[in-house]
Scaffold this active site. Structure first.
Site, short mmCIF file in Angstrom:
data_model
loop_
_atom_site.label_atom_id
_atom_site.label_comp_id
_atom_site.label_asym_id
_atom_site.label_seq_id
_atom_site.Cartn_x
_atom_site.Cartn_y
_atom_site.Cartn_z
CD GLU A 89 -104.89 91.49 13.30
OE1 GLU A 89 -103.34 91.29 13.27
OE2 GLU A 89 -105.32 90.54 13.96
NE ARG B 56 -109.46 84.12 15.21
CZ ARG B 56 -109.06 84.86 16.49
NH1 ARG B 56 -108.97 85.84 17.16
NH2 ARG B 56 -107.00 85.14 15.73
CB VAL C 97 -107.34 87.00 22.51
CG1 VAL C 97 -106.67 86.14 24.21
CG2 VAL C 97 -107.21 84.99 21.90
CE LYS D 91 -96.66 87.62 7.76
NZ LYS D 91 -97.90 88.58 7.71
#
Length: 450
Positions: free
Chosen positions: A274, A291, A294, A159
């Site tokens: 998360e 933030r 979506v 990652k």
């Protein structure tokens, strides 16, 4: 007296329109920015003012910090809302806003910087005894990756240390593919995030991806429950649910650990924390997005809140006590689907003009879109057509309503993933909540025949 009288939205498309809607409801003046390609877009038409910030490419328009700051100063905007993507997680942009006495509608630049560094974020979680997945620190040497694999075994995932959204991410199932994918991941991390550092993490196979919606003021953070974000395409979400069907004991543990992290870093504004949940009921912190997401409308549907409004109130130094966020109960079940202009078999954007777009009006259905007849899908920007958010009494009811609604959408002029979405939600594994993490590659093999 409120400090914010006028807000510049440093974004485009459906999220810009969504922010404009809340600003108008709050009697706050709106300023849109746009590229020459977007000059006829709805967010430009519906804002009180609009300023062109460049020609077409993202780097010279919606990522053009000098032009965006100049637009804010020119229009005497009090604040900037970055939406999601683009500059929303750029801590330097937040600092630049504040250095020009422009309120950045989001968290502190320190939070953006520290939690945007996935390795530092994991160190914070570890300090708080929140479970994390075994991983390395930032590395640039493939030999360090090999040592980690010797200790923890395969599969692992590479990652990007400084980014997300599936960029700079590669799964290693076989040692023979390590070298090539390590180079690909570091190059992609450098190109997208300006930072070639990557880290290696033990891969949790077939997990559920559970994220907690956080909204905080400068006194304390609150949660608005969790979302299940586990139908993904190339590590990017395409179907999300709010809240989830995970066991209540696990839910409460995840919510508590999310608040523990948010409280420790004094987090305010909207964000998500998360986790991955494995098949044995073990969960692990993976990252924080500093933030609005979506998929925030799915949470708004089941909590009857306006997360953008809450962001604006916090930026205006309001405390959120009066909204009784601690006492909010989940109302129903929501599913959000991302409708793209794409060839679902080739996983390629479908570039062209949308000649006809029709979204019917249903109760408990929300469509966030900036698409109208004549809208152009270009190579310059994201190819999402709309976000469809459907609320039902429960998950089965929501799935039924999604099916009915998808059958009545009309999009002509470009290919879409609507048939692909229908295949997913009618797959028995999805209906039975046994799907865990479904990647598009797997789904194409299992259920797609379009």
């Amino acid at each position: 007296m409120d400090k914010i009288k006028k807000v510049l939205i440093a974004n485009r498309g459906e999220i810009a329109l969504r922010i404009i809607r809340t600003l108008k409801e709050m009697d706050i003046k709106t300023v849109a920015i746009y590229s020459e390609v977007d000059k006829d877009s709805l967010h430009v038409q519906f804002a009180d003012e609009a300023v062109c910030v460049g020609k077409d490419e993202v780097s010279s328009t919606y990522l053009n910090i000098p032009n965006i700051i100049s637009a804010a100063l020119l229009t005497k905007s009090d604040a900037i809302h970055p939406g999601y993507g683009f500059l929303s997680e750029n801590y330097k942009f937040a600092e630049i806003c504040r250095s020009h006495d422009i309120i950045f509608i989001g968290p502190s630049s320190e939070n953006i910087r520290d939690m945007g560094d996935k390795i530092k974020a994991k160190e914070i979680a570890k300090k708080l005894n929140v479970p994390i997945i075994p991983s390395t620190d930032a590395i640039r040497d493939i030999n360090e990756a090999k040592k980690f694999i010797q200790q923890y075994g395969l599969p692992v995932i590479i990652k990007a240390a400084g980014g997300g959204g599936g960029r700079g991410m590669r799964i290693i199932q076989n040692l023979n593919e390590l070298e090539q994918k390590f180079i690909q991941a570091t190059n992609e991390a450098k190109n997208f995030f300006g930072n070639p550092d990557v880290y290696i993490e033990k891969l949790i196979t077939n997990p559920k991806h559970i994220e907690v919606q956080i909204i905080g003021d400068k006194k304390r953070p609150y949660h608005l429950y969790e979302r299940d974000c586990t139908v993904q395409r190339r590590q990017q979400k395409i179907i999300e649910e709010a809240n989830s069907l995970i066991p209540e004991k696990i839910r409460q543990s995840i919510l508590n650990d999310a608040l523990k992290i948010a409280e420790y870093i004094n987090y305010y504004s909207a964000g998500t924390i998360e986790f991955l949940l494995d098949r044995h009921g073990n969960f692990y912190f993976i990252e924080m997005n500093t933030r609005i997401q979506v998929e925030h409308p799915a949470t708004e549907m089941i909590t009857n809140t306006d997360i953008v409004k809450l962001q604006l109130l916090v930026a205006n130094d309001y405390n959120l006590d009066e909204f009784n966020l601690d006492s909010i109960k989940v109302d129903g079940y929501a599913i959000e689907l991302r409708i793209y202009a794409e060839d679902s078999i080739k996983l390629a954007p479908s570039i062209g003009t949308i000649t006809k777009a029709y979204f019917p009006n249903f109760t408990n259905v929300r469509v966030d879109t900036a698409v109208i007849n004549g809208y152009n899908i270009t190579q310059f920007y994201d190819n999402m057509i709309a976000k469809l958010i459907v609320k039902g009494k429960n998950r089965n009811d929501a799935i039924k309503r999604v099916n009915i609604y998808l059958d009545q959408i009309i999009i002509e002029g470009v290919k879409t993933n609507i048939q692909f979405l229908k295949k997913i939600i009618n797959d028995q594994n999805y209906i039975d909540y046994k799907y865990n993490t479904l990647t598009v590659d797997n789904m194409l093999k299992q259920v797609v025949n379009v």
